[in-house]
Design an enzyme around this catalytic site. Structure first.
Site, short mmCIF file in Angstrom:
data_model
loop_
_atom_site.label_atom_id
_atom_site.label_comp_id
_atom_site.label_asym_id
_atom_site.label_seq_id
_atom_site.Cartn_x
_atom_site.Cartn_y
_atom_site.Cartn_z
N TYR A 141 0.80 -1.36 0.02
CA TYR A 141 0.09 0.03 0.03
C TYR A 141 1.04 1.20 -0.18
O TYR A 141 0.55 2.33 -0.48
CB TYR A 141 -0.88 0.04 1.35
CG TYR A 141 -2.37 -0.86 1.17
CD1 TYR A 141 -2.38 -1.89 0.58
CD2 TYR A 141 -3.62 -0.01 1.40
CE1 TYR A 141 -3.60 -2.77 0.75
CE2 TYR A 141 -4.66 -0.73 1.22
CZ TYR A 141 -4.55 -2.01 1.05
OH TYR A 141 -5.89 -2.70 0.83
N LYS A 189 3.86 -15.56 2.43
CA LYS A 189 3.89 -16.35 1.18
C LYS A 189 5.48 -16.52 1.20
O LYS A 189 5.89 -15.99 0.22
CB LYS A 189 3.22 -15.27 0.06
CG LYS A 189 3.41 -16.04 -1.45
CD LYS A 189 2.20 -17.15 -1.47
CE LYS A 189 2.42 -17.86 -2.77
NZ LYS A 189 1.70 -18.96 -2.78
N ASP A 221 -2.35 -18.35 0.40
CA ASP A 221 -3.16 -19.28 -0.27
C ASP A 221 -3.91 -20.27 0.61
O ASP A 221 -5.27 -20.52 0.32
CB ASP A 221 -2.64 -19.58 -1.58
CG ASP A 221 -1.63 -20.50 -1.36
OD1 ASP A 221 -0.93 -20.39 -0.29
OD2 ASP A 221 -0.97 -21.00 -2.60
N ASP A 245 -6.13 -7.07 4.14
CA ASP A 245 -7.31 -6.78 3.67
C ASP A 245 -8.16 -7.62 3.11
O ASP A 245 -9.52 -7.66 3.24
CB ASP A 245 -6.66 -5.57 2.59
CG ASP A 245 -7.94 -4.85 1.77
OD1 ASP A 245 -8.80 -4.45 2.58
OD2 ASP A 245 -8.01 -4.84 0.52
N ASP A 249 -12.04 -9.52 4.70
CA ASP A 249 -13.17 -9.79 3.95
C ASP A 249 -13.71 -11.03 3.85
O ASP A 249 -14.93 -11.22 4.11
CB ASP A 249 -13.16 -8.91 2.55
CG ASP A 249 -13.38 -7.55 2.63
OD1 ASP A 249 -13.19 -6.92 3.35
OD2 ASP A 249 -13.88 -6.99 1.50
C1 IPM Z 1 -10.22 -1.40 4.17
C2 IPM Z 1 -10.52 -0.79 2.98
C3 IPM Z 1 -9.40 0.02 2.54
C4 IPM Z 1 -8.27 -0.66 2.42
C5 IPM Z 1 -9.59 0.88 1.17
C6 IPM Z 1 -10.92 1.59 1.42
C7 IPM Z 1 -8.72 1.96 1.21
O1 IPM Z 1 -10.63 -1.95 1.89
O2 IPM Z 1 -10.15 -0.81 5.22
O3 IPM Z 1 -10.18 -2.80 4.36
O4 IPM Z 1 -7.75 -1.43 1.56
O5 IPM Z 1 -7.32 -0.58 3.45
MG MG Z 2 -10.88 -3.71 2.73
#
Ligand code: IPM
Ligand code: MG
Length: 366
Positions: A141, A189, A221, A245, A249
């Site tokens: 990032y 990884k 993975d 990240d 999710d």
């Molecule tokens: C998160 C989001 C952010 C990230 C975006 C909005 C920049 O996806 O907080 O997980 O990638 O960190």
């Molecule tokens: Mg995110």
């Protein structure tokens, strides 16, 4: 104590979930006598509209002077074609850097009443209780160089980590594991990436200071697969910025919806609380977004900044109670079931928190 909080409601569903989170915080404050001083500022697309930049100077200055910052969501497809520094997300990334929090804690639990709506089999998910500790200020990032070649036929980002960056976030993961089930799974990884080898060596070295915590290593993975197949195998997942990240999710699927997950970013000058979900522009303004991730941030704020663990527990318990009563926004409603609005869920959680705290406070005669 007086809590100086800056709220950055941001874009899309940010303002509506923030409203519900703040009603819960105000309710806790009213019952307990906690003084909260809230200042609202724009960020993301709201910042671009107000001041032409995603992180306006007054917003940043207010955040740096606060005890904690709460952020709703950033992102707006209207800015998709803009250069990176003029996208809403750039405001959030600049804010994270300025506040300095490097450890992003993302708890994901399987809510018993929601086992029937997760796409995973209930018997596999039941009891899952995961804390993703995501390194937040380094890796792909942020590392330089990065860019799009002038000929626009090549683009590049840099994946770089220093020992110091890995060490400090690893300590947070091991410390967190001590108040949980004492297992850290470090995800990398290392079969391909040098940064991952440094990551793994460093985590092993830090882990030696925590002989009471079991340390496992997993390739990213494999972790992506194990999270879906056997989420109860995990306690703390320690991983880098990009992997964290993605995996957080995925961990949301274990909970039942991305709308349920809160996060706390610690280790810097000012703590930052933000739900894991994005701005969800497709459902913004309809009062149908799930406010539980945002309200979970209030619990984390009470725990980590206000040092009010009992009140934090009361917020978490109120969330469970409301879910158990079947009050659910559309993302977690059973097929064919009437879905509750964002406001209804927020109001119900507020009532449940107030009831629980008043019972406790009158019981103790305070
Ligand atoms: C998160 C989001 C952010 C990230 C975006 C909005 C920049 O996806 O907080 O997980 O990638 O960190
Ligand atoms: Mg995110």
């Amino acid at each position: 104590m007086k809590l100086r909080l800056v709220t950055l409601a941001g874009d899309g569903i940010g303002p509506e979930v923030t409203r519900q989170a703040m009603r819960v915080l105000h309710a806790v404050a009213a019952v307990t006598g906690l003084k909260v001083d809230i200042a609202e500022h724009p960020i993301g697309a709201a910042g671009l509209k107000a001041a032409g930049v995603p992180l306006p100077e007054p917003t940043l200055a207010a955040c740096l002077a606060a005890d904690a910052v709460y952020l709703g969501a950033v992102g707006d497809p209207a800015y998709d074609a803009q250069p990176p520094h003029l996208r809403p997300e750039a405001g959030l990334l600049a804010l994270r850097t300025a506040l300095g929090g490097f450890a992003n804690l993302r708890p994901a639990v399987a809510f018993e009443p929601l086992l029937d709506v997760t796409p995973l089999r209930p018997e596999r998910v039941r009891g899952a209780d995961i804390l993703v500790v995501r390194e937040l200020l380094g890796g792909l990032y942020f590392a330089e160089p990065r860019g799009y070649s002038p000929a626009r036929d090549v683009a590049f980002n840099t994946l770089q980590y220093s020992v110091a960056e890995v060490e400090r976030v690893a300590r947070v993961a091991f410390e967190s594991a001590r108040s949980r089930r004492r297992l850290v799974t470090s995800v990398d990884k290392a079969n391909v990436l040098e940064t991952s080898r440094l990551w793994r060596e460093t985590v092993i070295r830090v882990g030696a200071d925590y002989p009471d915590v079991t340390l496992k290593h997993m390739y990213v993975d494999a972790c992506a697969m194990r999270l879906a197949i056997a989420p109860t195998e995990f306690d703390v997942i320690l991983t880098d910025n990009l992997f964290g990240d993605i995996l957080s999710d995925e961990a949301a699927v274990v909970s039942g919806s991305l709308g349920l997950l809160p996060s706390a970013t610690l280790g810097g000058k000012v703590a930052l609380y933000e739900p894991v979900h994005g701005s969800a522009p497709d459902i913004a303004g309809k009062d149908i977004a799930n406010p539980i991730g945002a309200i979970g941030c209030v619990a984390l704020l009470l725990r980590h900044t206000a040092h009010m663990p009992r009140e934090a527990d009361a917020v978490d318990a109120a969330v469970r109670e409301v879910l158990a009563h079947g009050l659910r926004t559309a993302d977690v409603a059973r097929p064919g079931e009437h879905a509750a609005t964002t406001t209804e869920v927020g109001a119900a959680i507020e009532r449940a928190v107030v009831d629980a705290l008043e019972r406790h406070w009158s019981y103790h005669g305070v």
